[in-house]
Design a protein around this motif. Structure first.
Motif, short mmCIF file in Angstrom:
data_model
loop_
_atom_site.label_atom_id
_atom_site.label_comp_id
_atom_site.label_asym_id
_atom_site.label_seq_id
_atom_site.Cartn_x
_atom_site.Cartn_y
_atom_site.Cartn_z
N ARG A 1 -21.60 31.37 5.40
CA ARG A 1 -21.68 32.75 4.93
C ARG A 1 -20.29 33.40 4.93
O ARG A 1 -20.02 34.30 4.14
N SER A 2 -19.43 32.95 5.84
CA SER A 2 -18.07 33.46 5.90
C SER A 2 -17.13 32.49 5.21
O SER A 2 -17.30 31.27 5.29
N ALA A 3 -16.12 33.03 4.53
CA ALA A 3 -15.11 32.18 3.89
C ALA A 3 -14.47 31.25 4.92
O ALA A 3 -14.25 30.06 4.67
N PHE A 4 -14.21 31.80 6.11
CA PHE A 4 -13.48 31.07 7.16
C PHE A 4 -14.18 29.79 7.57
O PHE A 4 -13.53 28.79 7.89
N HIS B 1 -16.14 27.85 5.77
CA HIS B 1 -16.33 26.83 4.74
C HIS B 1 -15.65 25.55 5.19
O HIS B 1 -14.58 25.56 5.81
N VAL C 1 -11.27 28.52 -1.12
CA VAL C 1 -12.74 28.55 -1.15
C VAL C 1 -13.24 28.32 -2.58
O VAL C 1 -14.17 27.54 -2.82
N ARG D 1 -17.27 30.92 -5.39
CA ARG D 1 -17.82 31.08 -4.06
C ARG D 1 -17.09 32.14 -3.23
O ARG D 1 -17.71 32.77 -2.36
N SER E 1 -19.04 35.29 -0.37
CA SER E 1 -18.99 34.98 1.06
C SER E 1 -18.22 36.11 1.75
O SER E 1 -17.53 36.89 1.10
N ARG E 2 -18.36 36.19 3.05
CA ARG E 2 -17.68 37.25 3.80
C ARG E 2 -16.20 36.89 3.94
O ARG E 2 -15.86 35.82 4.45
#
Lengths: 227, 227
Positions: free
Chosen positions: A107-110, A112, B142, B149, B153-154
């Motif tokens: 859900r968070s870019a971090f 991924h 990302v 994407r 995403s957050r």
């Protein structure tokens, strides 16, 4: 068990060294020989790194494995193969094989990430000069592409052998690294509306395309069966 | 057109250098920017080579592209990223991306090959310190995994940004190399009974596996559609 009369079995793991203990995510590292062999055997190309004029060079190339030795081949004019033939006591190389198994969408870019398996081999590459070892290596290279294929093709003749250089790299300083599983989001992100999960990547053969000049009646061999 | 009043368009090709002209199969090399970009954009991981204590290290890693710049990210503790931050004027690297498109099975062992496309980039990698450039780079990383994407995403927060190191590598000294097409057997081998042809490899997404904790009703996004 050293010094006992019992037969010794080879160690099941490589010994970690300063170069094979990762600075990041050490829990993802493994030195298990069976795992390393499986990752190596599943790959099509490796990325071979060497140093030329003080700077790194990374080239994709085919490879094969025979027990605890990897072989890379190429034209006798190719740069790393020529350099390995001239280096004493051998050319320092780093050979890496990577499989990308899935895309990890958090859900968070971090957060991924990728699910992957990789093997990194450090060592000295040596020119293979013994004709028997060269033949064994070339069979391994063909069987690496498609297992069983070396026996179902015309072996290299003298002229082809002479035009091919082979280098060997022993599996001593080796590590595997992998990520498996699902998404690791922060607890406070779980209520976000974004889709999250793992996207596996497709693997395997697609339908073989026969050469136009095949002899009539030549069937696609079983070893190319599309699952 | 230099010196004319006409608007100049950027050159469509990279300038070959000693390092980017291959010693083998030069007919397979290309410096076309559009081809290089397409190969880079299709890859999931690159293999990043650098020199540590005089020997090569090759590590698989994610990357992203913004125009003529590649970005690689990692933990601030990761070795090449730390080294790039300390190197003056930058860390010499070689970044390689390879796609294996098909296995080329010839009647002779010697003519076995792969259909592939690869890009090799040489240059100096620099630590990215500008916060805006870092954000742009992380979005590109990302979006490189799954286009579209980053917006779904957050975004990284301050703590996550501080924990992430990013290096940049400009696309100046670059070449692509590829093999396409069918089998190149010797004329005298055409009558051999072995199957010959090309085995394409499967590409693309498999069915996405949703995270167990997804909010009810969260649909698989269109950008993950399995063709």
């Amino acid at each position: 068990m050293q010094g006992s009369a019992q037969p010794t079995t080879p160690p099941a793991a490589y010994t970690p060294t300063d170069r094979t203990v990762p600075t990041r995510a050490p829990q993802r590292a493994s030195y298990d020989k069976a795992l390393v062999h499986a990752i190596l055997d599943e790959g099509y190309v490796c990325h071979l790194g060497f140093v030329r004029d003080g700077v790194p060079v990374v080239l994709p190339t085919l490879y094969g494995r025979v027990g605890e030795t990897l072989y890379v081949h190429g034209s006798t004019g190719s740069r790393p193969l020529r350099m390995a033939g001239q280096a004493d006591p051998g050319l320092p190389v780093c050979l890496t094989v990577t499989h990308v198994d899935g895309l990890v969408l958090a859900r968070s870019a971090f957060h991924h990430s990728m699910n992957y398996r990789s093997v990194v081999v450090h060592g000295l590459a040596y020119d293979v000069t013994d004709p028997e070892e060269k033949r064994t290596a070339l069979d391994a290279l063909v069987d690496h592409v498609v297992p069983g294929r070396a026996a179902d093709s015309r072996p290299a003749n003298k002229k082809e052998l002479a035009a091919t250089a082979v280098i060997r790299l022993d599996l001593n300083e080796v590590s595997a690294k992998s990520r498996t599983g699902g998404v690791n989001d922060e607890p406070e992100d779980l209520a976000l509306p974004h889709w999250a999960g793992v996207v596996p990547l497709r693997k395997g053969y697609d339908t073989p395309v026969p050469d136009a000049g095949l002899l009539p009646g030549t069937e696609v061999p079983d070893y190319l069966a599309v699952p």
